[in-house]
Structure formats: C-alpha cells, structure tokens
Motif scaffolding. Structure first.
Motif, PDB file in Angstrom:
ATOM      1  N   CYS A  59      -0.466  -4.360   1.522  1.00  0.00           N
ATOM      2  CA  CYS A  59      -0.794  -5.705   1.026  1.00  0.00           C
ATOM      3  C   CYS A  59      -2.287  -5.956   1.068  1.00  0.00           C
ATOM      4  O   CYS A  59      -2.733  -7.045   1.423  1.00  0.00           O
ATOM      5  CB  CYS A  59      -0.038  -6.778   1.803  1.00  0.00           C
ATOM      6  SG  CYS A  59      -0.333  -6.736   3.576  1.00  0.00           S
ATOM      7  N   SER A  60      -3.096  -4.937   0.742  1.00  0.00           N
ATOM      8  CA  SER A  60      -4.542  -5.117   0.699  1.00  0.00           C
ATOM      9  C   SER A  60      -5.114  -4.257  -0.408  1.00  0.00           C
ATOM     10  O   SER A  60      -4.433  -3.377  -0.955  1.00  0.00           O
ATOM     11  CB  SER A  60      -5.187  -4.741   2.037  1.00  0.00           C
ATOM     12  OG  SER A  60      -5.260  -3.344   2.178  1.00  0.00           O
TER      13      SER A  60
ATOM     14  N   GLU B  94      -1.704  -3.601  -5.264  1.00  0.00           N
ATOM     15  CA  GLU B  94      -1.708  -3.923  -3.834  1.00  0.00           C
ATOM     16  C   GLU B  94      -0.286  -4.085  -3.299  1.00  0.00           C
ATOM     17  O   GLU B  94      -0.081  -4.656  -2.226  1.00  0.00           O
ATOM     18  CB  GLU B  94      -2.548  -5.179  -3.582  1.00  0.00           C
ATOM     19  CG  GLU B  94      -4.014  -4.985  -3.963  1.00  0.00           C
ATOM     20  CD  GLU B  94      -4.895  -6.127  -3.520  1.00  0.00           C
ATOM     21  OE1 GLU B  94      -4.504  -6.867  -2.595  1.00  0.00           O
ATOM     22  OE2 GLU B  94      -5.979  -6.276  -4.109  1.00  0.00           O
ATOM     23  N   TYR B  95       0.700  -3.617  -4.045  1.00  0.00           N
ATOM     24  CA  TYR B  95       2.093  -3.509  -3.623  1.00  0.00           C
ATOM     25  C   TYR B  95       2.700  -4.850  -3.243  1.00  0.00           C
ATOM     26  O   TYR B  95       3.065  -5.627  -4.110  1.00  0.00           O
ATOM     27  CB  TYR B  95       2.218  -2.465  -2.508  1.00  0.00           C
ATOM     28  CG  TYR B  95       1.680  -1.124  -2.933  1.00  0.00           C
ATOM     29  CD1 TYR B  95       2.375  -0.340  -3.853  1.00  0.00           C
ATOM     30  CD2 TYR B  95       0.461  -0.657  -2.468  1.00  0.00           C
ATOM     31  CE1 TYR B  95       1.868   0.884  -4.279  1.00  0.00           C
ATOM     32  CE2 TYR B  95      -0.045   0.564  -2.877  1.00  0.00           C
ATOM     33  CZ  TYR B  95       0.659   1.340  -3.787  1.00  0.00           C
ATOM     34  OH  TYR B  95       0.155   2.534  -4.220  1.00  0.00           O
ATOM     35  N   ARG B  96       2.764  -5.178  -1.954  1.00  0.00           N
ATOM     36  CA  ARG B  96       3.473  -6.380  -1.521  1.00  0.00           C
ATOM     37  C   ARG B  96       2.663  -7.655  -1.740  1.00  0.00           C
ATOM     38  O   ARG B  96       3.184  -8.754  -1.541  1.00  0.00           O
ATOM     39  CB  ARG B  96       3.839  -6.274  -0.039  1.00  0.00           C
ATOM     40  CG  ARG B  96       4.600  -5.019   0.333  1.00  0.00           C
ATOM     41  CD  ARG B  96       5.891  -4.871  -0.450  1.00  0.00           C
ATOM     42  NE  ARG B  96       6.835  -5.923  -0.154  1.00  0.00           N
ATOM     43  CZ  ARG B  96       8.011  -6.076  -0.746  1.00  0.00           C
ATOM     44  NH1 ARG B  96       8.356  -5.247  -1.724  1.00  0.00           N
ATOM     45  NH2 ARG B  96       8.821  -7.055  -0.399  1.00  0.00           N
ATOM     46  N   CYS B  97       1.431  -7.525  -2.132  1.00  0.00           N
ATOM     47  CA  CYS B  97       0.581  -8.688  -2.386  1.00  0.00           C
ATOM     48  C   CYS B  97       0.489  -8.896  -3.893  1.00  0.00           C
ATOM     49  O   CYS B  97       0.263  -7.935  -4.638  1.00  0.00           O
ATOM     50  CB  CYS B  97      -0.807  -8.456  -1.789  1.00  0.00           C
ATOM     51  SG  CYS B  97      -1.913  -9.861  -1.949  1.00  0.00           S
ATOM     52  N   ASN B  98       0.663 -10.124  -4.350  1.00  0.00           N
ATOM     53  CA  ASN B  98       0.619 -10.420  -5.786  1.00  0.00           C
ATOM     54  C   ASN B  98      -0.839 -10.473  -6.247  1.00  0.00           C
ATOM     55  O   ASN B  98      -1.338 -11.502  -6.701  1.00  0.00           O
ATOM     56  CB  ASN B  98       1.327 -11.746  -6.069  1.00  0.00           C
ATOM     57  CG  ASN B  98       1.530 -11.970  -7.553  1.00  0.00           C
ATOM     58  OD1 ASN B  98       1.568 -11.016  -8.334  1.00  0.00           O
ATOM     59  ND2 ASN B  98       1.653 -13.228  -7.959  1.00  0.00           N
TER      60      ASN B  98
END
Length: 888
Positions: free
Chosen positions: A573-574, A761-765
């Motif tokens: 998430c970064s 960033e996968y889990r971060c929108n």
C-alpha cells in the motif's frame, strides 16, 4: 501516575526502610558473620531453591487458570513483589498487582491472573496449615501453647476462608460478583471525576472481568491435577524453608529437635502472614525468638538464629527484589533489557581489549623476583621466554578480536576462548603471574556463559578463504624466508644452508628478534624486515576474511520471489511496494506472513519502506528482522518509511529521521483551471495544437515498442551523463518494463519523444510512476504534458490519488525545535544544490499542487548514521559509486 515517577517513589521508600532499620540490618550482618560460613552458605543456597520453587507455585497456579508464564520470568516479579509489599504496605495487594500487571503486559488476562494470585495465596496458606497444625500440636503437648498463638491461627483460618469464598463467588454466584465489581468501577470513576481525571475503568470493565474470573474459577475446579500440583509445590517450598532454618541451627552449633524446630518455625511464619507490620518486620523476630526460648533454646542463641533466618529469608531477598524491580515489565523492563543485552556483550568485548593491553605490558616487564625463584626449578628458561612471547602474541590477538566480539561474531568468540586459555597458561609459566591468569580465566568463563549472545555469522565463503589464506600465508612466508636467506646469505654474516634458513625464518616468527642474525648490507636489513611485512599483510588479510560479515552474493531465489509477490499484492500500500519485487532485493519473511525487502551494502541491511504484511504483525516482524541481521553481522535500517509505524520502530530501539516529503495529487480536485495553473494549461494546449498525443500501452509490451523505449532511455541517460539507479528506483530492465503499463508521448507517424512506466500500489487506491524519460531534443514542456495526461488517465481508471514520488529534504528541519540532524539537512537543502537540484525537483512537483506526506529514514542509532547514508548511496547507485560520482 507515570511509572517512572512511581519507580523513584519506590526507591525513596526503600531508602527510608534501610535508614529506619539500619541498626537491625547491621546487626543481621554481624549475626551472619558469627555463624560457620559453610553452613550459612548451604542455608543461602536452600533459600535460592525456596524462591525458585515458590515461583513455580505461581507458574502452576497461573497454568491452572490458563495464564501462560515461565518460572524464569516470574522469579524477578516474585522478589520485586516482596520489595513492593514492604515499601508500599497494602496487605499484599501491591505485590499481587505487580503479578497481575506483568501478566497483562505479556498479553494474558488480568482477571485470570487475579484468580491465579488468589489460588497461590489459598495454596500457600493451606499448605502452611499442615505445618502449623504439627507445630501447635507440639506446643500443646509441651504445655506451651499461648493464647496469642491460638488467636493468630484463628485469623489465618479466617483469611483462608475469605480468599476461598471470593473464588467460590465467581464459580457459584457470578451475578453477586458482577454487582460488587460494578460498585468498584463506579466508585473508582467517581473519584477520578472529582480529581478532574478521565474515567479509570472502561464501562465494560466489570462484565469482562466477571466473565474472565468465572472462567478461571471453573478451570480450577476442572483441573484438579494442576491444583494438586500447586498445593504440592507450596508444601515443598515450606519444607525447603524449614530445612534452611535447621541448617542455621547447625551453623551456630545449637542442637535442635524436630518438634522444637517446627513449632518455632510455624509460629514465626504465622505472624509473618498475619502481622499488621509490612512482612512482619519487628514482630516475627520477637515472636519466633520467644517461641524457641520457651521451648528450651538459650535466649541468646534463639535471638541470633532468628535474626540470621530473617536475614536470609527476608532482608537479602528484599534487597535483591529492589535491584530486580527494573526488570519487571511494569517498570519498562523491555526497553531496558534491550540496552542491557547490548552492554552484556559490549562489556566483555571491552574487557577483552583491556586483557590484551595487560598481556602486552606483562610480556615486556620482568617477572617478580620471588615468584621467579619459585618457578625456576619447575619451568626451563626456554619455556619462560616462550611464555613471554605467547603472552605478547595473545595480547595483540585479543586486541584484534575485541572489535569482532563487539559485533557478536561467533568465530571471534571461539578464538577468544582459545587465546584466553593460552594467555592464562602463559602468565603462569613466564613468572607465576596468577593475577593476570585469574583475570583471563574469569573472562573466559564469563564468555562461555554468554555464548548464546555471540550469534553473528561470518561470511562462510570468506571464512574458508581466510583459512586458506592463513595457511597460504604461513607457507608463503616460510618459503619467502627460506629462499631469501639461502640465496642472499652474502648479505649476512652467516652462510645459510636450506635447513639453517628454515630455522632462521621460524625463529624470527616465533621470537621476533634473533641476536645471532647480523645483516652486513642495507639490502640484508631490508630483507630481514620485509619478512615481517609480508607476514603482517597476509595474516591481516586472512583475519579480514575470517571476520567479514555475511555477503549477499545472490538475491532471492525464484520460490522466495513468488512468495514475496503474493504478500505484496495482498498487503502492499505504498509507492515502493512494486519496487520491492525487483531483482536486486532479498527478503526476510516473518512467521506472521509479512516480509521485509532489503539489500546489503557492507554491514548495513537497508530495507525499502516499511514491512509489508498484516498490521498486527509489524512489531514481531521488526524484532525478527533485527535478529536476522544480528545473526549475519548486519545493522538494519529502513528507507522511506511512512509515519504509520514510527512508534513501533522507536519501541524496538531505532531512531527516526525525516528525509523528505512525497507529493500526492488528489485527482478529484486537480484541474487545469485557474490562474495558478496557467502555465500547465498553456503547455497542454500547445502540445495538443502541435498534434502530440499521449497513449497508454498495457502489458505485455511488444518487442518493437520495448526496443524504441530503450532507445529513448539510452538517449536520456547519455544526456544526463548518468547510469541506471537501483534499489529505491527501477531501471530499464526488459522484463520489468515489458510487464508495466507505459504511457508514451509522440507525434503522429513519428517516434516516441517521452515515456513513463506506471506502477500500482496494490491495496491503496493510488498510482505512481517510476521511470520518466525523454529524448535529448524535445519540445519544452513535454514532461508537463505527459504528467497531466497521466493524471487524466488515472482519473478515468478510478484512482483517487497520484503519487509523484519523494521530494528529498523538502520540508525537513524548518522548525526551530526540530532535531539537530534535520536542521542540518535543511541547511543542505537551502545551500547545496551543486550535486543535486533538490529545490528544482521540489518546485517542479509543487506546481501540480500536491499534498505533502513525510517519509523517514529509520536507523539503529547516531553512531551508525554515516554508515547507513553511505550504504544508501551505494544501494541507489548500483555499481556507479563512488567512481561515477567522482568522474561527474
């Protein structure tokens, strides 16, 4: 109340107890000195066994109520509770609170721990009742049973009944227990309100504790075997305590019968339990001595033995409990244990260096005349001279090994033990210097005890290379000396045969000086000295290889990369998440399903970003990664971390430093409208009029496109006179670029002018970019057009924000109260732009009106910061450091 203040209040209370009872303590010390020391020592050892068994009573009781604990963890709490019960006399509740708080800090139920404490008291008192019955029976038979002794026994039975009723209340009448706890909760919160403090207890405190306490009471009745074990351990503790008293009678040469012994013991312990003074101070001494005197023991001996018994069973443990107080979790033992563990290794390392210095001085000073006369008939002259030489060599070796011991090197620990043993022997044979020998032997014993703390590995290939180099050094130096002396004998006053040349070389290496060697030319003197130079260089290189930290010669294997990809896609998430999957990273995997992606430069293991995984696993991952680094003789650091886990880093001993801000654009409010965006709007409009278009290419990219992108990248690198970076940035790798979305800017029917690869960033929108490159000759403003086009594309894809990456040193150290290091970085940002245009990069990102999010460097401590910075430069520069920087 702050726990640190509470700790200092307890220290003041302890000092008050010592001062107010100083005469009694002094008398106790004199009394113990009067006894036969062998029996006093046995009694002391029995008291150690007693407290270990009593800690086992707590462990067994906690196990019965399903609270996990270990005897070695409970022993400091037990002794500390004895101290707390004296300086904070609250009828034993202060000590019990220490056990409950310790259990809670270990993640266990406080209510169950409270039930366990009750069970300990019930077991303890019930076991003592058996001893008390025997003692009272003997007193009754001897017509010596006093009224106050009967009253004391009756009070004890009432105490047992009261404690048992509390447990039974939780088992049979939980509703009544709930009402009682609700009343306590309301009273505590009402008092807190009057003191203008927030509520002390949560609204559901009573309900939760009733449920836990009831469960614990049910566990006690269900686990009868564990209950019986607790009772048996309690009885065993009293038997050991009674045996200690018997040994003290032997120490003072006073015969004692079993009946008299157990009667006096029972009365003394009874008033220890029921006395209104803290731990029976002043009461036990008088009542116990009176009981023994009434049963025929001389008054003077009865008083002496009672005082000695109290000294061993109360005053000595009280003092130990004071010193152990800071090891209890309630007073922040975890933070101090980390510091203590570090110095537990560093102090022996410093002592090793000190012993090395002592060895050198001892080797060059003559032996004491009287001792030399004693050993001269036993030790030949040659061995004594060899002892001096061995002591000197051992001293130099210990000085070299001290640094590696400081770094916890396992092989250094082993070599140090060997050399200390040789050192001790050499001191004895060279002049019977037993002081130095005892010092070396004691240090060797201490290091042997500390062997689990020396776990850092050396690089295995380097160790074997060092061993091979060591052997080669011996052979080469011997051959060098033999051949040189044989061929160059005209430069010396002796004609050397091959055997004599070999003998001369060996003598020079074992005794450093040979008065028979007389060079007659300057070259002869040079050659004799060169033997030492050749030997020193080859042996030094061998030691360097032996103690070299573990090298990461090959990044992660395929299976590790597959495992890392699963974790990153699930928890990343970064803006750095995708970069952790590049080929220059190694991985540490925690048992809780997290990973740390890192690279190793020298002794620094630099992790990219925060650990990736479940949030609840962060603390365990940090501790695990620290241990992993320690085993490999690395120092851990984390680069570009978020602010989310700063307290967790600090809790495990790291320092933190703000190194810049990431520019994050909110796509929902970004617009080209308004006077602030006039320049951007003009650039985009101009490129549209010129016919430029931005086009997105989804992976996998075609070979022809990849070839053209590489041409743009190579042209850009040549223009900036640089090479590919690594670690915190991607590089133009065919596999990496092929599997990334790429946006290109070009004219119709023309080649690509600029491009950027897009990173998820996968889990971060949120979405970000990595490589952003253009040809050497392009229209001014083409990168603005590319960035705005990226924003528009990301917005259509449903992304909330766009990350423009780190603006190094921006916003760092601007406040007067910022740390000194951060203010130093701010000076660099303001005044040093020759090597890197910090301000220009920040100004470029600022024109897109982002929100700024701080990023941090996490490092082991101030002493390691220079090495961490160099490691970061090396990691980011790849093979370009330092020569590329010097050339530019």
């Amino acid at each position: 109340m702050n726990r640190r203040w509470l700790f200092w209040l307890l220290i003041i209370a302890f000092l008050w107890v010592v001062v107010s009872r100083f005469t009694e303590i002094e008398k106790l010390a004199e009394t113990l000195a009067q006894g036969q020391w062998q029996w006093v020592l046995v009694a002391s050892l029995l008291q150690i066994v007693y407290y270990i068994i009593y800690a086992a009573v707590y462990q067994s009781a906690f196990h019965t109520v399903e609270v996990k604990s270990r005897v070695r963890d409970l022993l400091p709490v037990l002794l500390a509770s004895l101290f707390v019960n004296v300086v904070a006399p609250t009828g034993g509740t202060a000590g019990a609170a220490l056990f409950i708080d310790d259990a809670a800090r270990r993640g266990q139920s406080a209510a169950r721990a409270a039930a366990g404490n009750l069970l300990v008291l019930i077991s303890d008192f019930s076991s003592f009742v058996l001893v008390l019955i025997v003692g009272l029976t003997y007193l009754f038979v001897q017509h010596d049973l006093k009224a106050y002794e009967i009253v004391g026994a009756f009070i004890l039975f009432l105490m047992i009944g009261g404690l048992t009723s509390i447990l039974l209340l939780g088992l049979w009448q939980p509703e009544r227990l709930r009402r009682l706890l609700n009343w306590l909760q309301q009273t505590a919160n009402r008092l807190a309100g009057r003191a203008r403090r927030p509520p002390l207890l949560a609204d559901d405190w009573a309900d939760k504790n009733v449920a836990e306490f009831t469960h614990a009471a049910q566990a006690i009745t269900a686990q009868r075997g564990r209950l019986a074990r607790t009772l048996a351990l309690s009885l065993a503790a009293y038997i050991i305590d009674l045996s200690s008293l018997y040994v003290l009678f032997l120490a003072f040469h006073e015969p004692i019968g079993f009946g008299v012994l157990i009667a006096g013991f029972a009365i003394g312990i009874l008033f220890w339990i029921i006395s209104i003074t803290p731990q029976g101070i002043g009461v036990v001494e008088g009542v116990m001595a009176l009981a023994f005197t009434s049963l025929g023991v001389p008054a003077a001996r009865a008083t002496t033995i009672t005082l000695a018994f109290r000294g061993l069973t109360f005053w000595l443990p009280l003092a130990i409990g004071f010193f152990l107080l800071r090891r209890v979790k309630s007073f922040g033992a975890e933070e101090r244990s980390q510091v203590g563990e570090v110095w537990l290794v560093r102090i022996p390392a410093l002592l090793t260096g000190l012993v090395g210095i002592i060895n050198v001085f001892s080797a060059v000073t003559p032996a004491l005349h009287d001792r030399l006369l004693q050993i001269r008939p036993l030790v030949p002259l040659e061995i004594r001279h060899g002892g001096h030489l061995t002591a000197a060599l051992a001293g130099f070796a210990l000085l070299l090994l001290a640094r590696s011991l400081w770094r916890r090197k396992r092989i250094a620990w082993l070599l140090t033990l060997v050399i200390l043993s040789l050192s001790a022997a050499s001191h004895l044979v060279k002049g019977f210097d037993y002081e130095e020998a005892i010092l070396a032997a004691a240090l060797a014993v201490w290091l042997t005890v500390l062997h689990p703390h020396f776990h850092a590995r050396s690089d295995p290939p380097s160790v074997w290379q060092g061993v091979r180099t060591l052997v080669a050094a011996l052979v080469f130096t011997l051959a060098y000396g033999v051949i040189g002396f044989y061929l160059l004998d005209r430069h010396f006053s002796v004609n050397f045969s091959p055997a004599e040349a070999a003998r001369q070389t060996i003598i020079m290496f074992t005794q450093f000086y040979d008065p028979g060697l007389e060079p007659v030319t300057g070259f002869g003197r040079y050659f004799a000295s060169s033997i030492y130079g050749v030997g020193a260089m080859t042996f030094g290189y061998a030691l360097l290889m032996v103690f070299r930290p573990v090298l990461v010669r090959q990044p992660a294997i395929v299976a590790e990369r597959a495992r890392a990809k699963v974790i990153v896609e699930a928890f990343g998430c970064s803006s750095l998440a995708r970069l952790t999957l590049l080929g220059d990273k190694s991985y540490y995997f925690s048992a809780g399903g997290s990973l740390v992606a890192y690279g190793v430069e020298g002794r620094i293991a630099v992790a990219l970003g925060d650990p990736i995984g479940p949030a609840e696993d962060v603390a365990a991952t940090l501790n695990g990664f620290k241990a992993h680094c320690a085993r490999n003789d690395w120092q851990p650091a984390f680069y570009q971390t978020l602010s989310d886990y700063l307290e967790r880093y600090r809790a495990v001993g790291f320092d933190t430093l703000c190194i810049g801000q990431e520019a994050i654009v909110d796509l929902s409010i970004f617009s080209l409208e308004g006077k602030h965006n006039k320049g951007l709007r003009a650039a985009v409009s101009r490129f549209n009029k010129l016919g430029y278009r931005a086009e997105i290419h989804q992976p996998p990219l075609a070979d022809s496109l990849l070839y053209e992108l590489r041409a743009v990248s190579d042209e850009w690198l040549a223009m900036v006179k640089g090479t590919e970076k690594r670690f915190s940035l991607g590089w133009f790798d065919d596999d990496y670029i092929r599997h990334s979305p790429v946006m290109t800017v070009c004219l119709p029917e023309r080649s690509i002018s600029a491009f950027a690869n897009i990173v998820p960033e996968y889990r971060c929108n949120e979405v970000t970019i990595d490589l952003m490159r253009h040809r050497s000759e392009v229209e001014n403003g083409i990168m603005d057009f590319l960035v705005v086009s990226l924003f528009e594309w990301a917005k259509t894809q449903g992304y909330a924000t766009f990350n423009l990456g780190l603006s190094s040193l921006a916003g760092v150290g601007e406040a007067a109260d910022d740390p000194v290091i951060e203010r130093g970085l701010h000076y660099i940002y303001e005044h040093i732009n020759r090597f890197y245009n910090f301000k220009g990069l920040h100004a470029y990102k600022a024109k897109f009106h982002p929100e700024w999010s701080p990023r941090y460097l996490v490092y082991p401590g101030a002493a390691s910061l220079p090495a961490v910075v160099v490691a970061l430069i090396q990691a980011d520069s790849g093979n370009d450091f330092p020569w590329g920087y010097l050339k530019r």
